[in-house]
Enzyme design. Sequence first.
Site, short mmCIF file in Angstrom:
data_model
loop_
_atom_site.label_atom_id
_atom_site.label_comp_id
_atom_site.label_asym_id
_atom_site.label_seq_id
_atom_site.Cartn_x
_atom_site.Cartn_y
_atom_site.Cartn_z
N MET A 1 35.89 18.12 -9.31
CA MET A 1 35.09 18.50 -8.15
C MET A 1 35.71 18.03 -6.82
O MET A 1 34.99 17.69 -5.89
CB MET A 1 33.67 17.95 -8.31
CG MET A 1 32.96 18.51 -9.52
SD MET A 1 32.93 20.33 -9.50
CE MET A 1 31.96 20.68 -10.96
N LEU B 1 42.24 19.86 -4.00
CA LEU B 1 43.56 19.23 -4.15
C LEU B 1 44.35 19.36 -2.86
O LEU B 1 44.30 20.39 -2.17
CB LEU B 1 44.31 19.86 -5.32
CG LEU B 1 43.72 19.51 -6.70
CD1 LEU B 1 44.22 20.48 -7.76
CD2 LEU B 1 44.04 18.07 -7.08
N HIS C 1 36.19 28.25 -13.22
CA HIS C 1 35.09 28.28 -12.26
C HIS C 1 33.93 29.09 -12.86
O HIS C 1 34.16 30.17 -13.42
CB HIS C 1 35.56 28.90 -10.94
CG HIS C 1 34.49 28.90 -9.90
ND1 HIS C 1 34.15 27.77 -9.18
CD2 HIS C 1 33.63 29.88 -9.49
CE1 HIS C 1 33.16 28.06 -8.36
NE2 HIS C 1 32.83 29.33 -8.53
N GLU D 1 45.73 26.90 -2.07
CA GLU D 1 45.14 25.94 -1.12
C GLU D 1 43.71 26.28 -0.72
O GLU D 1 43.04 25.47 -0.08
CB GLU D 1 46.04 25.83 0.12
CG GLU D 1 47.32 25.09 -0.23
CD GLU D 1 48.33 25.03 0.91
OE1 GLU D 1 47.92 25.23 2.06
OE2 GLU D 1 49.50 24.79 0.62
N VAL E 1 39.57 27.52 -1.45
CA VAL E 1 38.50 27.11 -2.37
C VAL E 1 38.27 28.27 -3.35
O VAL E 1 37.69 29.29 -2.98
CB VAL E 1 37.20 26.76 -1.60
CG1 VAL E 1 36.08 26.42 -2.57
CG2 VAL E 1 37.45 25.60 -0.65
N GLU F 1 32.82 29.61 -21.16
CA GLU F 1 33.95 28.77 -20.75
C GLU F 1 34.70 28.21 -21.95
O GLU F 1 35.93 28.19 -21.97
CB GLU F 1 33.46 27.60 -19.88
CG GLU F 1 32.95 28.03 -18.53
CD GLU F 1 32.56 26.87 -17.64
OE1 GLU F 1 32.69 27.01 -16.43
OE2 GLU F 1 32.12 25.82 -18.15
C1 GAR Z 1 32.13 23.76 -15.66
O1 GAR Z 1 31.04 24.64 -15.74
C2 GAR Z 1 33.14 24.24 -14.65
O2 GAR Z 1 33.26 25.63 -14.62
C3 GAR Z 1 32.55 23.72 -13.36
O3 GAR Z 1 32.12 22.43 -13.69
C4 GAR Z 1 31.68 22.43 -15.06
C5 GAR Z 1 32.31 21.25 -15.75
O4 GAR Z 1 31.79 21.11 -17.04
N1 GAR Z 1 33.52 23.71 -12.32
C6 GAR Z 1 33.25 24.01 -11.04
O5 GAR Z 1 32.13 24.29 -10.64
C7 GAR Z 1 34.44 23.96 -10.10
N2 GAR Z 1 34.13 24.60 -8.87
P1 GAR Z 1 32.46 20.11 -18.08
O6 GAR Z 1 32.71 18.78 -17.34
O7 GAR Z 1 31.43 19.93 -19.15
O8 GAR Z 1 33.73 20.73 -18.57
#
Ligand code: GAR
Length: 199
Positions: free
Chosen positions: A91, A94, A110, A143, A145, A175
């Site tokens: 989160m 970079l 994402h 670079e 978001v 995911e």
């Molecule tokens: C996931 O849903 C991922 O897509 C999201 O955080 C979660 C992490 O879950 N990422 C974002 O929102 C990035 N912008 P996890 O820690 O259980 O893998």
Amino acid sequence: MSALPIAILASGEGTNLQALLDGPAAKGMVRIVGVASDKVDAPALTRAEAAGVPTGRFPASDYADRAARDLALADWLEGQGAELIVSAGYMQLLDPGFITRFDQRIINIHPSLLPSFPGMDAVGQALAAGASETGVTVHFVDEGVDTGEVIAVSTVPIPAGVSRGELEEAIHAAEHRLLPEVVTAIARGEIGIGEGSRR
Ligand code: GAR
């Protein structure tokens, strides 16, 4: 074929890390050479340690600024021998220097169909917009978001009356299929990474 050395960046639970440990790593397609976090007590680090994977902790409070933190992070990842960096629930934005150093070697997952709902709380954004579907995107990190080149997507319907918890569960399930698939395809050379891979 030797296993591709990969590293994971994670700030939270690490269920996507777990999907990589249980999938491509268990099958010998990749070797997870490190898990790094900005959160010193992220559950993802506990999952990594349980699997015998080296961990790195890079809290912002230890560094003068983001560039200094990400320089230390990049040095550590390079020292671990990572050829692919997977941002899985990391989160933090970079630093541009980090992105240049690992050009086309950083991917991110994402929880939306980009370019819709970038940034924080993509699931909440989709619900608030009254969208009938959302999904999951794996993309190269640049670079911006959540603006880098899209590698793969998976659609998740939003049924009328669905709760936030139910939708989050459906997105996580998508995911946990999509990220291991993409990482496996990269390990097999079916998706190019690094210099010259820009499509
Ligand atoms: C996931 O849903 C991922 O897509 C999201 O955080 C979660 C992490 O879950 N990422 C974002 O929102 C990035 N912008 P996890 O820690 O259980 O893998």
